[in-house]
Design an enzyme around this catalytic site. Structure first.
Site, short mmCIF file in Angstrom:
data_model
loop_
_atom_site.label_atom_id
_atom_site.label_comp_id
_atom_site.label_asym_id
_atom_site.label_seq_id
_atom_site.Cartn_x
_atom_site.Cartn_y
_atom_site.Cartn_z
N TYR A 287 41.44 -70.79 -24.28
CA TYR A 287 40.16 -69.81 -24.18
C TYR A 287 38.97 -70.74 -24.31
O TYR A 287 37.95 -70.37 -23.67
CB TYR A 287 40.53 -68.80 -25.14
CG TYR A 287 39.18 -67.77 -25.34
CD1 TYR A 287 39.26 -66.75 -24.39
CD2 TYR A 287 38.47 -67.78 -26.33
CE1 TYR A 287 38.03 -65.89 -24.47
CE2 TYR A 287 37.44 -66.69 -26.46
CZ TYR A 287 37.22 -65.69 -25.58
OH TYR A 287 36.24 -64.72 -25.69
N LYS B 260 35.97 -71.26 -21.81
CA LYS B 260 34.55 -70.60 -22.10
C LYS B 260 33.60 -71.90 -22.38
O LYS B 260 32.28 -71.69 -21.82
CB LYS B 260 34.62 -69.90 -23.57
CG LYS B 260 35.10 -68.68 -23.47
CD LYS B 260 34.62 -67.70 -22.53
CE LYS B 260 35.47 -66.33 -22.47
NZ LYS B 260 34.65 -65.40 -21.90
P1 NDP Z 1 38.24 -56.33 -23.41
O1 NDP Z 1 39.94 -56.73 -23.79
O2 NDP Z 1 37.96 -54.88 -24.42
O3 NDP Z 1 38.01 -55.96 -22.06
C1 NDP Z 1 38.37 -56.79 -20.98
C2 NDP Z 1 37.86 -56.12 -19.67
O4 NDP Z 1 37.98 -57.18 -18.66
C3 NDP Z 1 38.72 -54.97 -19.15
O5 NDP Z 1 37.58 -54.11 -18.43
C4 NDP Z 1 39.71 -55.53 -18.42
O6 NDP Z 1 39.98 -54.63 -17.09
C5 NDP Z 1 38.59 -56.43 -17.71
N1 NDP Z 1 39.74 -57.67 -16.89
C6 NDP Z 1 40.43 -58.33 -17.55
N2 NDP Z 1 41.06 -59.27 -16.68
C7 NDP Z 1 40.55 -58.74 -15.43
C8 NDP Z 1 40.71 -59.41 -14.14
N3 NDP Z 1 41.60 -60.25 -13.78
N4 NDP Z 1 39.96 -58.86 -13.16
C9 NDP Z 1 39.03 -57.86 -13.40
N5 NDP Z 1 38.95 -57.18 -14.62
C10 NDP Z 1 39.64 -57.93 -15.52
O7 NDP Z 1 37.30 -57.60 -23.84
P2 NDP Z 1 36.06 -57.66 -24.54
O8 NDP Z 1 35.16 -56.55 -24.22
O9 NDP Z 1 36.22 -57.86 -25.99
O10 NDP Z 1 35.41 -59.07 -23.80
C11 NDP Z 1 34.63 -59.08 -22.81
C12 NDP Z 1 34.16 -60.53 -22.39
O11 NDP Z 1 33.54 -60.84 -23.87
C13 NDP Z 1 35.21 -61.30 -22.29
O12 NDP Z 1 34.65 -62.42 -21.44
C14 NDP Z 1 35.55 -62.11 -23.76
O13 NDP Z 1 36.13 -63.30 -23.68
C15 NDP Z 1 34.23 -62.17 -24.10
N6 NDP Z 1 33.88 -62.06 -25.62
C16 NDP Z 1 34.31 -61.37 -26.47
C17 NDP Z 1 34.34 -61.27 -27.69
C18 NDP Z 1 34.89 -60.36 -28.76
O14 NDP Z 1 34.82 -60.77 -30.05
N7 NDP Z 1 35.48 -59.25 -28.36
C19 NDP Z 1 33.91 -62.44 -28.43
C20 NDP Z 1 33.26 -63.50 -27.50
C21 NDP Z 1 33.41 -63.38 -26.00
P3 NDP Z 1 41.34 -53.54 -17.27
O15 NDP Z 1 41.20 -52.72 -18.77
O16 NDP Z 1 41.31 -52.82 -16.09
O17 NDP Z 1 42.34 -54.47 -17.63
#
Ligand code: NDP
Length: 246
Positions: free
Chosen positions: A154, A158
């Protein structure tokens, strides 16, 4: 062509992406919510948008698949005729200590969190170039700046996304397209809810503001970056982490 801007949000169905989709719709943009597997969640977010008087649609696609994203682009252009904003938000974690991490854990995270952003940007930027206007925001992470135990995959993805952001910002600036990264710290979503209580406590002790962030707070920053007010900001990584990294 309608004068309403159109945004594509990958992973727009839940967590941070859902909050971004709602903010963009509330500000009058049409929103294409891209999700991978959880149609119910995507539909729920769309309903929320519509209940608030906004406009959007859901698109099932895997960001690691060229064909899928080509179909999304085709679908969005057929429906709304333009693409102004791309939010590369889809991301996953597969945490393991380095010596236990196998190739599959590495590839899955790099493919989704880094290559996915490349595929979407590669296929969507050309429509922004035609319009000589566009906004791209990549959702990175503070972990891409400072690393983390159990997250070598990860952290690499990133950090790569941050480099990708800067290269794209330089290349696309001549067409008035800005490319920035937002680097959240610990945000309360399904991704982080699964962490051990001990791990959460340890993170909390290192956050100067003494709390985890909300998806809505990240969404407000993204909203600013896609706005006219942010027209002179490009190639930047903006941390939103309660002071965790400074
Ligand atoms: P969630 O796990 O809550 O949501 C992930 C989302 O990404 C879902 O909508 C999922 O769709 C979609 N997704 C995953 N894989 C794919 C794919 N191959 N193609 C299309 N859609 C995909 O994640 P967060 O909201 O927590 O995180 C969102 C972003 O923020 C990420 O990039 C994460 O790395 C980043 N981030 C998050 C942090 C945190 O503390 N939460 C901190 C720092 C960065 P589905 O539900 O249909 O699988």
């Amino acid at each position: 062509m309608s004068d309403k801007q159109v945004a594509i949000v990958t992973g727009g169905s839940r967590g941070i992406g859902r909050a971004i989709s709602l903010e963009l719709a509330n500000s009058g943009r049409r929103v294409a919510i891209v999700y991978k597997s959880n149609k119910e969640k995507a539909f729920g977010t769309l309903k929320e948008i519509e209940n608030l008087g906004g406009e959007g649609d859901i698109f099932q696609a895997d960001v690691t698949k060229w064909k899928d994203i080509e179909e999304v682009v085709k679908g969005v252009l057929t429906k709304w005729g333009r693409i102004d904003i791309l939010i590369n938000n889809a991301g996953i974690t597969r945490d393991k200590l380095l010596l236990k991490m196998d190739e599959e854990d590495w590839d899955e995270v790099l493919d989704t969190d880094l290559k996915g952003a490349f595929i979407c940007t590669r296929l969507i930027a050309r429509h922004m170039i035609k319009n000589k206007d566009g906004r791209i925001v990549n959702i990175a992470s503070v972990i891409g700046e400072i690393g983390n135990i159990g997250q070598s995959n990860y952290s690499a993805a990133k950090a790569g996304l941050i480099g990708f952001t800067k290269a794209c910002a330089r290349e696309l600036s001549r067409w008035n397209i800005t490319v920035n990264a937002v680097a959240p710290g610990y945000i309360d979503t399904e991704m982080t809810r699964v962490l051990d209580e001990d791990v959460k406590k340890e993170y909390l002790s290192r956050i100067p503001l003494g709390r985890f962030g909300k998806a809505e707070e990240v969404a407000k920053l993204v909203l600013f970056l896609v706005s006219e007010d942010a027209s002179y900001i490009t190639g930047q990584v903006i941390n939103i982490d309660g002071g965790l990294v400074m």
